[in-house]
Design a protein around this motif. Structure first.
Motif, PDB file in Angstrom:
ATOM      1  N   ALA A 206       0.828  -1.207   0.000  1.00  0.00           N
ATOM      2  CA  ALA A 206       0.000   0.000   0.000  1.00  0.00           C
ATOM      3  C   ALA A 206       0.862   1.256   0.000  1.00  0.00           C
ATOM      4  O   ALA A 206       0.544   2.244  -0.680  1.00  0.00           O
ATOM      5  CB  ALA A 206      -0.927  -0.015   1.214  1.00  0.00           C
ATOM      6  N   ARG A 207       1.953   1.233   0.737  1.00  0.00           N
ATOM      7  CA  ARG A 207       2.845   2.399   0.774  1.00  0.00           C
ATOM      8  C   ARG A 207       3.534   2.610  -0.570  1.00  0.00           C
ATOM      9  O   ARG A 207       3.718   3.759  -1.013  1.00  0.00           O
ATOM     10  CB  ARG A 207       3.875   2.222   1.885  1.00  0.00           C
ATOM     11  N   ILE A 208       3.903   1.507  -1.228  1.00  0.00           N
ATOM     12  CA  ILE A 208       4.532   1.626  -2.544  1.00  0.00           C
ATOM     13  C   ILE A 208       3.561   2.249  -3.539  1.00  0.00           C
ATOM     14  O   ILE A 208       3.954   3.025  -4.430  1.00  0.00           O
ATOM     15  CB  ILE A 208       5.013   0.241  -3.025  1.00  0.00           C
ATOM     16  N   GLU A 209       2.269   1.922  -3.373  1.00  0.00           N
ATOM     17  CA  GLU A 209       1.249   2.472  -4.257  1.00  0.00           C
ATOM     18  C   GLU A 209       0.923   3.930  -3.944  1.00  0.00           C
ATOM     19  O   GLU A 209       0.107   4.545  -4.627  1.00  0.00           O
ATOM     20  CB  GLU A 209      -0.029   1.635  -4.145  1.00  0.00           C
ATOM     21  N   GLY A 210       1.559   4.476  -2.925  1.00  0.00           N
ATOM     22  CA  GLY A 210       1.374   5.881  -2.609  1.00  0.00           C
ATOM     23  C   GLY A 210       0.387   6.164  -1.490  1.00  0.00           C
ATOM     24  O   GLY A 210       0.030   7.330  -1.267  1.00  0.00           O
ATOM     25  N   ALA A 211      -0.045   5.128  -0.781  1.00  0.00           N
ATOM     26  CA  ALA A 211      -1.002   5.334   0.307  1.00  0.00           C
ATOM     27  C   ALA A 211      -0.317   6.018   1.487  1.00  0.00           C
ATOM     28  O   ALA A 211       0.809   5.680   1.854  1.00  0.00           O
ATOM     29  CB  ALA A 211      -1.591   3.998   0.750  1.00  0.00           C
ATOM     30  N   ARG A 212      -1.005   6.983   2.065  1.00  0.00           N
ATOM     31  CA  ARG A 212      -0.499   7.659   3.252  1.00  0.00           C
ATOM     32  C   ARG A 212      -0.838   6.859   4.503  1.00  0.00           C
ATOM     33  O   ARG A 212      -1.533   5.855   4.447  1.00  0.00           O
ATOM     34  CB  ARG A 212      -1.085   9.071   3.344  1.00  0.00           C
ATOM     35  N   ARG A 213      -0.338   7.351   5.637  1.00  0.00           N
ATOM     36  CA  ARG A 213      -0.512   6.625   6.904  1.00  0.00           C
ATOM     37  C   ARG A 213      -1.988   6.380   7.218  1.00  0.00           C
ATOM     38  O   ARG A 213      -2.380   5.257   7.532  1.00  0.00           O
ATOM     39  CB  ARG A 213       0.147   7.423   8.039  1.00  0.00           C
TER      40      ARG A 213
END
Length: 307
Positions: A206-213
């Motif tokens: 999810a973080r790689i896809e650009g999702a924030r915290r």
């Protein structure tokens, strides 16, 4: 686990298999003691309470003054019982909308395995370990208007003596504060255990896809621990129906019977006044209500969480 092939086998073959793999033996050894204990310590007391609820009985000798449904009629028309039910509902609501979100917030902050987080987990979990009566006595000193922490704060602000537990408008709010403080650590530990089981690769993806915290929390972690949330809510609701030990040392149901829950109502108007038949009727109502809530919750919410 029983497969489709097993179900197509003759009953005699399935029985022989069960006997050889030890399942039937284990059931025959372990089930009777459990049934005996359940019968003597659960079913018989429940049956006796239901029977006693039809009598005007003080607990001495055999009950003989049969009054039928009069105890139930008195309960349902008693204004204090209405207050007790309302207070119990308030505890349920506060547990769901304040206690659980607070536990979730703290769990998200300290669920990672670090020495510092371990210390904070212990600190937040300590109130739950503390005995309910001890917690009530501690907070009764905190709220004391003459010598407690409240008195010191009020004196520093020039407000004079403030007696929160003697104020009908504020006493129950104080009790709910103590309940949230006492039990949020239990729910926090449930969430921490669930969060630690969420696969780290999902979070990293999810973080790689650009999702924030906050997006990771909302779309990855919260859905992943949904079963734990459902179980936590179930414990919160059932626990709210049983609140007793915290209230007795704080207010004992006062002032003017404004802080009773269903259990303290049973204790005050049933046991302490030696009106055992009346108290048994309250117990039956509480039991029916708790079982109804448990069955409804399990059929609706737990099945959805498992699905």
């Amino acid at each position: 686990m029983t497969t489709a092939a097993d179900r197509r086998m003759p009953a005699s073959v399935r029985m022989r298999r069960a006997l050889t793999n030890g399942r039937v033996t284990a059931v025959l050894i372990m089930l009777p003691p459990a049934l005996i204990l359940f019968t003597f310590f659960v079913m018989l007391p429940l049956g006796e309470s239901a029977w006693f609820s039809f009598f005007n009985w003080n607990g001495y000798g055999a009950p003989s003054n049969f009054v039928g449904l009069e105890n139930y009629d008195r309960i349902l028309n008693h204004s204090v019982f209405h207050i007790a039910v309302g207070n119990t509902v308030k505890i349920v609501v506060i547990s769901l909308i304040v206690q659980m979100p607070l536990a979730m917030l703290l769990a998200l902050l300290i669920y990672k395995k670090t020495p510092t987080n371990a210390v904070f987990r212990l600190i937040f979990f300590l109130p739950y370990i503390l005995a309910e009566v001890a917690a009530g006595l501690i907070w009764s000193f905190v709220f004391d208007g003459n010598y407690g922490v409240t008195a010191s704060i009020a004196g520093g602000l020039g407000m004079g003596n403030v007696f929160i537990l003697s104020d009908p408008d504020w006493a129950f709010a104080a009790i709910m504060t103590v309940i949230v403080w006492k039990y949020f650590g239990f729910h926090m530990m449930i969430y921490i255990a669930a969060l630690q089981s969420v696969p780290q690769d999902q979070i990293e993806a999810a973080r790689i896809e650009g999702a924030r915290r906050l997006q990771v929390i909302r779309y990855v972690q919260i859905p992943a621990i949904k079963p734990a949330i459902v179980v936590s809510a179930f414990f919160a609701i059932i626990g709210a129906l049983q609140v007793f030990d915290v209230i007795i040392p704080l207010t004992n149901g006062g002032p003017s019977n404004q802080t009773h829950t269903i259990v303290t109502y049973l204790y005050t108007f049933g046991l302490t006044r030696l009106n055992i038949g009346f108290g048994s009727a309250v117990g039956v109502i509480l039991f029916v209500g708790a079982v109804t809530v448990a069955l409804f919750y399990q059929r609706i919410f737990m099945k959805r969480a498992q699905g």
